[in-house]
Design an enzyme around this catalytic site. Structure first.
Site, PDB file in Angstrom:
ATOM      1  N   LYS A 106      68.645  86.416  14.486  1.00  0.00           N
ATOM      2  CA  LYS A 106      68.199  86.955  13.195  1.00  0.00           C
ATOM      3  C   LYS A 106      69.020  88.175  12.789  1.00  0.00           C
ATOM      4  CE  LYS A 106      64.712  84.176  12.127  1.00  0.00           C
ATOM      5  NZ  LYS A 106      64.591  83.439  10.863  1.00  0.00           N
ATOM      6  N   TYR A 126      66.458  84.839  19.873  1.00  0.00           N
ATOM      7  CA  TYR A 126      65.840  84.880  18.538  1.00  0.00           C
ATOM      8  C   TYR A 126      66.226  86.177  17.831  1.00  0.00           C
ATOM      9  CZ  TYR A 126      61.967  84.769  15.092  1.00  0.00           C
ATOM     10  OH  TYR A 126      61.210  84.769  13.937  1.00  0.00           O
ATOM     11  N   ARG A 165      77.990  77.955  -3.444  1.00  0.00           N
ATOM     12  CA  ARG A 165      78.465  76.834  -4.293  1.00  0.00           C
ATOM     13  C   ARG A 165      77.646  76.714  -5.565  1.00  0.00           C
ATOM     14  NH1 ARG A 165      78.362  74.028   0.447  1.00  0.00           N
ATOM     15  NH2 ARG A 165      76.549  72.765  -0.125  1.00  0.00           N
ATOM     16  N   THR A 177      60.261  71.933  14.904  1.00  0.00           N
ATOM     17  CA  THR A 177      58.961  72.571  15.206  1.00  0.00           C
ATOM     18  C   THR A 177      57.975  72.370  14.062  1.00  0.00           C
ATOM     19  OG1 THR A 177      59.669  74.716  14.303  1.00  0.00           O
ATOM     20  CG2 THR A 177      60.013  74.367  16.660  1.00  0.00           C
ATOM     21  N   ASN A 233      75.604  77.652   6.679  1.00  0.00           N
ATOM     22  CA  ASN A 233      75.498  76.493   5.779  1.00  0.00           C
ATOM     23  C   ASN A 233      74.565  76.784   4.596  1.00  0.00           C
ATOM     24  OD1 ASN A 233      77.271  74.935   7.261  1.00  0.00           O
ATOM     25  ND2 ASN A 233      75.655  74.092   8.584  1.00  0.00           N
ATOM     26  N   THR A 249      52.713  86.559  10.815  1.00  0.00           N
ATOM     27  CA  THR A 249      51.968  85.872   9.760  1.00  0.00           C
ATOM     28  C   THR A 249      51.139  84.764  10.394  1.00  0.00           C
ATOM     29  OG1 THR A 249      53.638  86.422   8.107  1.00  0.00           O
ATOM     30  CG2 THR A 249      52.308  84.468   7.677  1.00  0.00           C
ATOM     31  N   ARG A 255      51.666  80.855  19.762  1.00  0.00           N
ATOM     32  CA  ARG A 255      51.480  82.165  19.145  1.00  0.00           C
ATOM     33  C   ARG A 255      50.013  82.583  19.266  1.00  0.00           C
ATOM     34  NH1 ARG A 255      55.436  81.685  13.938  1.00  0.00           N
ATOM     35  NH2 ARG A 255      54.789  79.515  13.940  1.00  0.00           N
ATOM     36  N   LEU A 274      64.441  79.531   5.756  1.00  0.00           N
ATOM     37  CA  LEU A 274      63.415  79.780   6.774  1.00  0.00           C
ATOM     38  C   LEU A 274      63.645  78.975   8.049  1.00  0.00           C
ATOM     39  CD1 LEU A 274      61.906  80.416   3.916  1.00  0.00           C
ATOM     40  CD2 LEU A 274      59.854  80.381   5.330  1.00  0.00           C
ATOM     41  N   ASP A 326      69.160  68.519   9.897  1.00  0.00           N
ATOM     42  CA  ASP A 326      69.413  69.733  10.672  1.00  0.00           C
ATOM     43  C   ASP A 326      70.363  70.623   9.859  1.00  0.00           C
ATOM     44  OD1 ASP A 326      70.300  71.652  12.463  1.00  0.00           O
ATOM     45  OD2 ASP A 326      70.457  70.269  14.147  1.00  0.00           O
TER      46      ASP A 326
END
Ligand code: NAD
Ligand code: UDP
Length: 320
Positions: A154, A150, A111, A40, A104, A180, A191, A78, A61
Site C-alpha cells: 500500500k 500488505y 488512458r 477474496t 494497471n 471498516t 477480521r 480497491l 485479475d
C-alpha cells in the site's frame, strides 16, 4: 438504455467495501464496471446488482492489463486482499496487486483521463507511535515483518499514485481507510468483527488476541463509502484519513458483540499476532474540513446491523 451521467470502474468491486461502493454509485445514477478476480470477494456480494443494465461485472485479475470500452470518469482502485488472514496466506499476490495491479489501474485512468482514487489503508502507519494518526505522520512499519507484504504494497501504491499525478498529470487522490465493518464481510475472513459475531452466534469462545487492550476504531461501511465518494468528487489529492475517531479496545468490541447477540460465549485469550498494531485511531479533521464528512453510524447500530445480516445468512445457509 443507459441512464448514467458518468462511468466508474471499481476494482475489487465484488469485495466487502467494493460491493457497497458499486451499489451506491448505481443508486446515484452512474454506470459501473466492477473488475474483480473473486480471490477474496464473492459473486453473492454483487448478485443483486447484476440485473441492473448499468452494472457490468468482469471477472479478471488486475495484475493483467485491463480495459473497458468507452469513456471512464472515475477509477476507484480497491482490489487487494485486506484481511490479515488473507494477505498472510497470499503474500506475493498482495505485493503484486499493490504494484502491478495499481500500475494497471493507474494506466487505465491515464488512458481515459479519469479521476483515480487509491484505496490505501491505516496500515501505512504500521504500529504507530503517534496518536491519533494524522496524514502527516510517516508511520512505523517493519519492512521485513509478516504484515509488510500488505503495508509496503500500500505504501508503494501511494508512491506510485503520487508519481502518476506529479509526472504524468493523472488526477489522483489517496484515501487512507481505517477499520471498516458491516454486512457482507466474509464470515471467516479472520477480521475481528466477523470473527467475534460468527463465534458469538455459534456460542463458541470469542478469541481475543493478547490481553485485548489494543485498540481499533470501527467505521460502518456506509459511512466509509460516503467518505470515499466525497473525496472522489473533490479536487483533493490526499492523503485523507477515512475512518471513525471513536476508539475501542478489542476486549470492548468482544463485550459489545456478546451484548448485542445475547451470547454467553466465554472470552478466550489467544496469542497476539506479530507486529499487531497496539493503538489505531484516525485524526479525521482533514476529512471534516475538506469534505464536511464524519462517520454518522453509532458503533452499536452498525454492529446490530452486521449481527442481523450474519444471522440471516446463517439461517439461509442452514435452510438450504
Ligand atoms: P475484500 O477482501 O472484501 O475486497 C477486496 C476485493 O479485491 C475482493 O473482492 C478481491 O477478490 C479483490 N481482489 C484482490 N486481488 C485482486 C486482483 N489481483 N485482481 C482483481 N481483484 C482482486 O476487502 P475489503 O475490506 O472490501 O477491502 C477493499 C479495499 O479497501 C482493499 O484495497 C483494502 O486494502 C482497503 N481497506 C479496507 C479496510 C477495511 O477495514 N475493510 C481498511 C483499510 C483499507
Ligand atoms: N483480533 C482478535 N481476535 C480475532 C481476530 C482479530 O483479537 O479473532 C484482533 C487483532 O489481533 C487486532 C484487532 O483484533 O488487534 C483487529 O484485527 P483485524 O484482523 O480485524 O484487523 P487489523 O486492524 O489488525 O488489520
Amino acid at each position: 438504455m443507459r441512464r448514467s451521467t458518468s462511468t466508474a470502474v471499481v476494482t475489487g468491486g465484488a469485495g466487502f467495501v467494493g460491493s457497497w461502493l458499486c451499489q451506491r454509485l448505481l443508486a446515484d445514477g452512474h454506470e459501473v464496471w466492477c473488475i474483480d478476480s473473486l480471490v477474496t470477494g464473492r459473486r453473492d456480494n454483487i448478485a443483486h446488482l447484476l440485473p441492473d443494465p448499468c452494472f457490468t461485472f468482469v471477472e479478471a485479475d488486475v495484475c493483467e492489463p485491463f480495459d473497458v470500452p468507452g469513456d471512464v470518469d472515475l477509477v476507484l482502485h480497491l482490489a487487494s486482499p485486506a484481511s490479515p488472514v488473507h494477505y498472510l496466506r497470499m503474500p506475493i499476490e498482495t505485493l503484486q496487486v499493490g504494484s502491478t495491479g495499481t500500475t494497471n489501474a493507474l494506466d487505465l485512468a491515464e488512458r481515459k483521463q479519469a479521476r483515480f482514487l487509491m484505496a490505501s489503508t491505516s496500515e501505512v502507519y504500521g504500529d504507530p507511535l503517534e496518536h491519533p494518526q494524522r496524514e502527516t505522520y510517516w508511520g512505523n512499519v517493519n519492512p521485513v515483518g509478516p504484515r509488510s507484504v500488505y503495508d509496503e504494497a500500500k505504501r508503494f501504491s501511494e508512491a506510485l499514485t503520487t508519481a502518476y499525478r506529479d509526472h504524468r498529470g493523472v488526477d489522483t487522490v489517496i484515501a487512507r481507510l481505517f477499520n471498516t465493518y458491516g454486512p457482507r464481510m466474509a464470515h471467516q475472513d479472520g477480521r475481528v468483527v466477523p470473527t467475534f459475531v460468527h463465534q458469538a452466534l455459534l456460542g463458541e469462545p470469542l478469541t481475543v488476541a493478547g490481553d485485548g487492550s489494543q485498540t481499533r476504531s470501527l467505521c460502518f461501511v456506509e459511512d466509509t463509502v460516503e467518505g470515499l465518494l466525497r473525496l472522489a468528487a473533490s479536487g483533493e489529492r490526499g492523503p485523507v484519513n477515512i475512518g471513525n475517531d471513536r476508539e475501542l479496545t478489542v476486549l470492548e468490541i468482544a463485550e459489545v458483540v456478546k451484548e448485542i447477540t445475547g451470547s454467553d460465549s466465554p472470552i478466550e485469550f489467544i496469542d497476539l499476532p506479530t507486529d499487531d498494531p497496539k493503538v489505531r485511531r484516525p485524526d479525521i479533521s482533514r476529512a471534516e474540513e475538506l469534505l464536511g464528512w464524519r462517520p454518522r453510524t453509532p458503533v452499536r447500530d452498525g454492529l446490530s446491523r452486521t449481527v442481523a445480516w450474519m444471522a440471516a445468512e446463517r439461517a439461509e445457509a442452514a435452510s438450504a
